[in-house]
Design a protein around this motif. Structure first.
Motif, PDB file in Angstrom:
ATOM      1  N   GLN A   1       0.849  -1.192   0.000  1.00 41.41           N
ATOM      2  CA  GLN A   1       0.000   0.000   0.000  1.00 41.41           C
ATOM      3  C   GLN A   1       0.888   1.246   0.000  1.00 41.41           C
ATOM      4  OE1 GLN A   1      -3.127   1.876   3.115  1.00 41.41           O
ATOM      5  NE2 GLN A   1      -3.630  -0.206   2.446  1.00 41.41           N
ATOM      6  N   LYS A   2       0.389   2.319  -0.575  1.00 37.67           N
ATOM      7  CA  LYS A   2       1.141   3.564  -0.573  1.00 37.67           C
ATOM      8  C   LYS A   2       1.374   4.006   0.861  1.00 37.67           C
ATOM      9  CE  LYS A   2       1.208   8.226  -2.539  1.00 37.67           C
ATOM     10  NZ  LYS A   2       0.466   9.254  -3.305  1.00 37.67           N
ATOM     11  N   ILE A   3       2.601   4.409   1.180  1.00 38.81           N
ATOM     12  CA  ILE A   3       2.955   4.644   2.582  1.00 38.81           C
ATOM     13  C   ILE A   3       2.189   5.810   3.197  1.00 38.81           C
ATOM     14  CG2 ILE A   3       4.996   6.013   1.973  1.00 38.81           C
ATOM     15  CD1 ILE A   3       6.267   4.879   4.589  1.00 38.81           C
ATOM     16  N   THR A   4       1.906   6.873   2.437  1.00 41.06           N
ATOM     17  CA  THR A   4       1.159   7.988   3.022  1.00 41.06           C
ATOM     18  C   THR A   4      -0.227   7.536   3.472  1.00 41.06           C
ATOM     19  OG1 THR A   4       0.556   8.609   0.761  1.00 41.06           O
ATOM     20  CG2 THR A   4       2.356   9.817   1.782  1.00 41.06           C
ATOM     21  N   GLN A   5      -0.880   6.709   2.651  1.00 45.97           N
ATOM     22  CA  GLN A   5      -2.207   6.211   2.996  1.00 45.97           C
ATOM     23  C   GLN A   5      -2.136   5.245   4.174  1.00 45.97           C
ATOM     24  OE1 GLN A   5      -3.254   4.560  -0.820  1.00 45.97           O
ATOM     25  NE2 GLN A   5      -3.971   6.524  -1.637  1.00 45.97           N
ATOM     26  N   ALA A   6      -1.137   4.366   4.177  1.00 46.19           N
ATOM     27  CA  ALA A   6      -0.991   3.394   5.264  1.00 46.19           C
ATOM     28  C   ALA A   6      -0.699   4.095   6.584  1.00 46.19           C
ATOM     29  CB  ALA A   6       0.120   2.410   4.932  1.00 46.19           C
ATOM     30  N   LEU A   7       0.138   5.119   6.553  1.00 43.59           N
ATOM     31  CA  LEU A   7       0.500   5.843   7.772  1.00 43.59           C
ATOM     32  C   LEU A   7      -0.735   6.477   8.400  1.00 43.59           C
ATOM     33  CD1 LEU A   7       3.101   6.666   9.402  1.00 43.59           C
ATOM     34  CD2 LEU A   7       3.024   8.816   8.139  1.00 43.59           C
ATOM     35  N   LEU A   8      -1.568   7.094   7.586  1.00 47.07           N
ATOM     36  CA  LEU A   8      -2.784   7.724   8.103  1.00 47.07           C
ATOM     37  C   LEU A   8      -3.780   6.698   8.607  1.00 47.07           C
ATOM     38  CD1 LEU A   8      -3.257  10.525   5.414  1.00 47.07           C
ATOM     39  CD2 LEU A   8      -2.571  10.824   7.796  1.00 47.07           C
ATOM     40  N   ALA A   9      -3.909   5.571   7.899  1.00 43.90           N
ATOM     41  CA  ALA A   9      -4.853   4.528   8.316  1.00 43.90           C
ATOM     42  C   ALA A   9      -4.432   3.899   9.643  1.00 43.90           C
ATOM     43  CB  ALA A   9      -4.961   3.464   7.231  1.00 43.90           C
ATOM     44  N   ILE A  10      -3.149   3.625   9.788  1.00 46.99           N
ATOM     45  CA  ILE A  10      -2.655   3.014  11.026  1.00 46.99           C
ATOM     46  C   ILE A  10      -2.755   4.006  12.176  1.00 46.99           C
ATOM     47  CG2 ILE A  10      -0.597   2.087  12.152  1.00 46.99           C
ATOM     48  CD1 ILE A  10       0.185   0.864   9.453  1.00 46.99           C
ATOM     49  N   ALA A  11      -2.513   5.282  11.915  1.00 50.89           N
ATOM     50  CA  ALA A  11      -2.651   6.297  12.960  1.00 50.89           C
ATOM     51  C   ALA A  11      -4.088   6.363  13.464  1.00 50.89           C
ATOM     52  CB  ALA A  11      -2.212   7.659  12.435  1.00 50.89           C
ATOM     53  N   ALA A  12      -5.051   6.248  12.556  1.00 47.93           N
ATOM     54  CA  ALA A  12      -6.460   6.287  12.961  1.00 47.93           C
ATOM     55  C   ALA A  12      -6.839   5.060  13.779  1.00 47.93           C
ATOM     56  CB  ALA A  12      -7.346   6.396  11.718  1.00 47.93           C
ATOM     57  N   ALA A  13      -6.242   3.918  13.437  1.00 46.08           N
ATOM     58  CA  ALA A  13      -6.581   2.672  14.130  1.00 46.08           C
ATOM     59  C   ALA A  13      -5.869   2.528  15.471  1.00 46.08           C
ATOM     60  CB  ALA A  13      -6.252   1.478  13.235  1.00 46.08           C
ATOM     61  N   PHE A  14      -4.697   3.146  15.601  1.00 41.90           N
ATOM     62  CA  PHE A  14      -3.893   2.994  16.826  1.00 41.90           C
ATOM     63  C   PHE A  14      -3.426   4.372  17.304  1.00 41.90           C
ATOM     64  CE2 PHE A  14      -3.477  -0.828  14.255  1.00 41.90           C
ATOM     65  CZ  PHE A  14      -3.808  -1.823  15.160  1.00 41.90           C
ATOM     66  N   PRO A  15      -4.329   5.199  17.813  1.00 40.44           N
ATOM     67  CA  PRO A  15      -4.018   6.597  18.136  1.00 40.44           C
ATOM     68  C   PRO A  15      -3.058   6.791  19.306  1.00 40.44           C
ATOM     69  CG  PRO A  15      -6.207   6.023  18.916  1.00 40.44           C
ATOM     70  CD  PRO A  15      -5.735   4.871  18.099  1.00 40.44           C
ATOM     71  N   ASP A  16      -2.762   5.736  20.062  1.00 43.15           N
ATOM     72  CA  ASP A  16      -1.871   5.872  21.220  1.00 43.15           C
ATOM     73  C   ASP A  16      -0.456   5.366  20.950  1.00 43.15           C
ATOM     74  OD1 ASP A  16      -3.856   6.967  22.890  1.00 43.15           O
ATOM     75  OD2 ASP A  16      -4.661   4.974  23.288  1.00 43.15           O
ATOM     76  N   GLU A  17      -0.140   5.060  19.700  1.00 47.94           N
ATOM     77  CA  GLU A  17       1.155   4.488  19.368  1.00 47.94           C
ATOM     78  C   GLU A  17       2.094   5.516  18.720  1.00 47.94           C
ATOM     79  OE1 GLU A  17       2.242   1.369  20.071  1.00 47.94           O
ATOM     80  OE2 GLU A  17       0.340   1.117  21.140  1.00 47.94           O
ATOM     81  N   ILE A  18       3.375   5.287  18.916  1.00 50.11           N
ATOM     82  CA  ILE A  18       4.394   6.023  18.168  1.00 50.11           C
ATOM     83  C   ILE A  18       4.586   5.315  16.829  1.00 50.11           C
ATOM     84  CG2 ILE A  18       6.820   6.705  18.085  1.00 50.11           C
ATOM     85  CD1 ILE A  18       6.786   6.785  21.142  1.00 50.11           C
ATOM     86  N   LEU A  19       4.532   6.074  15.747  1.00 44.52           N
ATOM     87  CA  LEU A  19       4.691   5.511  14.408  1.00 44.52           C
ATOM     88  C   LEU A  19       6.054   5.905  13.851  1.00 44.52           C
ATOM     89  CD1 LEU A  19       1.182   6.298  12.862  1.00 44.52           C
ATOM     90  CD2 LEU A  19       1.869   4.358  14.283  1.00 44.52           C
ATOM     91  N   LEU A  20       6.782   4.914  13.364  1.00 42.04           N
ATOM     92  CA  LEU A  20       8.068   5.152  12.728  1.00 42.04           C
ATOM     93  C   LEU A  20       7.981   4.786  11.261  1.00 42.04           C
ATOM     94  CD1 LEU A  20       8.779   4.387  15.848  1.00 42.04           C
ATOM     95  CD2 LEU A  20      11.081   4.108  14.964  1.00 42.04           C
ATOM     96  N   TRP A  21       8.718   5.496  10.427  1.00 40.35           N
ATOM     97  CA  TRP A  21       8.901   5.080   9.038  1.00 40.35           C
ATOM     98  C   TRP A  21      10.389   4.907   8.786  1.00 40.35           C
ATOM     99  CZ3 TRP A  21       7.112   9.884  10.486  1.00 40.35           C
ATOM    100  CH2 TRP A  21       7.941  10.979  10.222  1.00 40.35           C
ATOM    101  N   CYS A  22      10.728   3.979   7.936  1.00 40.32           N
ATOM    102  CA  CYS A  22      12.138   3.681   7.699  1.00 40.32           C
ATOM    103  C   CYS A  22      12.291   3.047   6.327  1.00 40.32           C
ATOM    104  CB  CYS A  22      12.661   2.718   8.784  1.00 40.32           C
ATOM    105  SG  CYS A  22      14.409   2.284   8.630  1.00 40.32           S
ATOM    106  N   GLU A  23      13.221   3.565   5.530  1.00 39.12           N
ATOM    107  CA  GLU A  23      13.530   2.923   4.259  1.00 39.12           C
ATOM    108  C   GLU A  23      14.017   1.499   4.513  1.00 39.12           C
ATOM    109  OE1 GLU A  23      16.370   5.180   2.106  1.00 39.12           O
ATOM    110  OE2 GLU A  23      14.910   6.617   1.333  1.00 39.12           O
ATOM    111  N   GLN A  24      13.635   0.592   3.656  1.00 32.43           N
ATOM    112  CA  GLN A  24      13.988  -0.813   3.852  1.00 32.43           C
ATOM    113  C   GLN A  24      15.500  -0.989   3.994  1.00 32.43           C
ATOM    114  OE1 GLN A  24      11.514  -3.265   4.048  1.00 32.43           O
ATOM    115  NE2 GLN A  24      13.172  -4.596   4.770  1.00 32.43           N
ATOM    116  N   GLY A  25      16.268  -0.218   3.260  1.00 35.11           N
ATOM    117  CA  GLY A  25      17.724  -0.337   3.306  1.00 35.11           C
ATOM    118  C   GLY A  25      18.339   0.110   4.613  1.00 35.11           C
TER     119      GLY A  25
END
Length: 512
Positions: A28-52
């Motif tokens: 899934q496109k990361i911008t969309q996934a980031l927003l969806a996961i934030a809505a589902a888990f509002p109390d979590e810290i979200l990290l993004w990281c390039e696979q490399g």
């Protein structure tokens, strides 16, 4: 904690410490996934990281840097940033020329690695466009939200190994012009076009015209304001405060300030008074310093006038855990120091500027936010931050010593936050009667420098080449008058000569 690993704008893997299955987000496109996961888990810290960078991600630092929710971090193993060096033609504040070696306040974000609390994304979701590329998305979010209290940083501690530079996504000219149009006043689009043409010899008419397909992005901070910083950091132990006051020829104003300090509900331990009088035959006029006060007064008298020298003398005398750097003509309530100390506890930042206003001004109340400049007359600073710092004597009797000192703090990894809820009235008292107007070394130049050499000194010390060139253009525009229409070449030549004189003397000040 949830980590979204991504490759080529799409989710490659999701890992969490909460045991959830995130396989549905794969590809899934990361911008969309980031927003969806934030809505589902509002109390979590979200990290993004390039696979490399997966094996390079420093997990251990996350709990430490996220001492409250209203934070955003990123980092890129690159000397540049997504929007590139040409951003300096538009962004003249300290946020463009990033010091990648330290924790540094800036809205420039990177998709390589970063983190944000899900509650922040949920609060501003209506202001975001998930169709943006990920880097554009992150920079647009930070640029707008930073002005309303989201604290944004380049954070090198996110990666274990930062020694090797890697390729990062770069905005093309169309994206650069679009970003400027959507996040700055329209005049900056014209200035960017001109600066790129004049200084870079790039005629970018198509990206320039393309930018006018977009309107400026708005931002409603109401939901973001509901997130209150409640820091877990403990930067206080002794809670002692010294007050540093340089003074010259304002005996009565200083006396009134000392009375205010004596009424504080959190008393200072020491009040450091640096008294100046350039008359070589003079002695101290502050006889009331020998009266009984509820704090110790550390007084030094000097015949050398100048705020930089006076403050440097005072910095050497600080012994408490915190320092209140004050002017000698301030008025504030009895709870000022107590409120500042409470703010250190709730916000967890080492440098705080309080709101300073004149009698006819009103202070707009807003959440704590990052501030581009430092004010040495209304600042509370943890004393450990001041170690090995001084006000550069090249700025003496000129302009720029405050913002230069602020840059020294920034380049040591300390951010500057502004508090509108703690207020100080600045009386702007008349200068003391025995002040002597200094004779500046460039005062007798046949061609007067423009800008002031101290202003130029700041530019040379802290701004990128692009920022300096942009400042030069905007300064020239500010000088335009009817004479320019009569003889434009003469006006341009005169300005160049004044600029060159300013550069010469700034270099002399730098070498002193």
């Amino acid at each position: 904690m949830i980590v979204l690993y991504h490759q080529q704008q799409k989710i490659s893997e999701v890992f969490s410490t909460i045991g959830q299955d995130f396989s549905a987000y794969h590809n899934q496109k990361i911008t969309q996934a980031l927003l969806a996961i934030a809505a589902a888990f509002p109390d979590e810290i979200l990290l993004w990281c390039e696979q490399g960078q997966k094996d390079n991600l420093n997990w251990a630092v996350i709990d430490e840097i996220f001492h409250h929710r209203k934070l955003m971090f990123s980092y890129a193993r690159s000397s540049g940033a997504y929007l590139g060096r040409y951003l300096g033609y538009v962004e003249l504040k300290p946020y463009a020329n990033i010091n990648k070696k330290v924790h540094y306040g800036t809205w420039q974000m990177s998709s390589q690695v970063g983190a944000i609390h899900a509650s922040v994304l949920s609060a501003v979701k209506d202001q975001l466009n998930p169709k943006d590329t990920f880097d554009y998305f992150l920079n647009s979010l930070a640029k707008r939200a930073m002005a309303h209290g989201l604290l944004c940083y380049s954070e090198p501690a996110l990666l274990h190994d930062r020694s090797l530079q890697t390729d990062i996504p770069r905005a093309n000219y169309y994206e650069l012009f679009q970003f400027v149009k959507q996040h700055y006043k329209t005049r900056w689009v014209f200035l960017l076009f001109f600066n790129l043409l004049y200084f870079e010899k790039k005629f970018l008419l198509a990206p320039f015209l393309y930018s006018f397909l977009f309107s400026r992005r708005s931002f409603d901070p109401a939901q973001l304001h509901q997130i209150i910083p409640e820091s877990k950091r403990n930067i206080q132990e002794l809670n002692t405060v010294d007050v540093l006051i340089p003074t010259i020829g304002r005996k009565q104003y200083l006396f009134e300030l000392l009375k205010i300090l004596a009424q504080q509900t959190h008393l200072p331990k020491n009040v450091i008074v640096i008294e100046q009088n350039p008359d070589p035959e003079s002695v101290s006029e502050l006889d009331y310093l020998n009266d009984e006060w509820p704090f110790k007064i550390k007084h030094q008298f000097t015949h050398q006038a100048g705020a930089c020298n006076a403050r440097n003398l005072g910095l050497q005398m600080i012994e408490s855990e915190f320092c209140f750097m004050a002017d000698d003509d301030l008025v504030f309530d009895a709870h000022l120091i107590k409120s500042a100390m409470q703010s250190f506890e709730t916000i967890g930042n080492e440098v705080l500027l309080v709101a300073c206003h004149l009698k006819d001004q009103q202070v707009e109340v807003e959440p704590p936010k990052q501030f581009p400049f430092f004010g040495s007359g209304v600042a509370f600073v943890k004393s450990a931050c001041l170690k090995n710092l001084s006000f550069r004597m090249g700025f003496e009797f000129g302009f720029g010593e405050d913002i230069d000192f602020g840059m020294q703090l920034r380049n040591n990894g300390y951010d500057i936050l502004y508090l509108s809820t703690i207020k100080i009235l600045h009386l702007k008292a008349p200068m003391g009667g025995f002040r002597i107007k200094p004779v500046l070394r460039w005062q007798h130049e046949a061609i007067a420098p423009k800008p002031s050499p101290t202003v130029m000194l700041y530019q040379m010390l802290h701004q990128s080449a692009e920022q300096i060139n942009s400042y030069k253009v905007t300064l020239f525009i500010s000088t335009l008058d009817k004479a320019f229409l009569i003889n434009p070449w003469s006006k341009i030549q005169t300005f160049r000569k004044k600029w060159n004189v300013s550069q010469f003397w700034a270099q002399q000040l730098m070498n002193d």
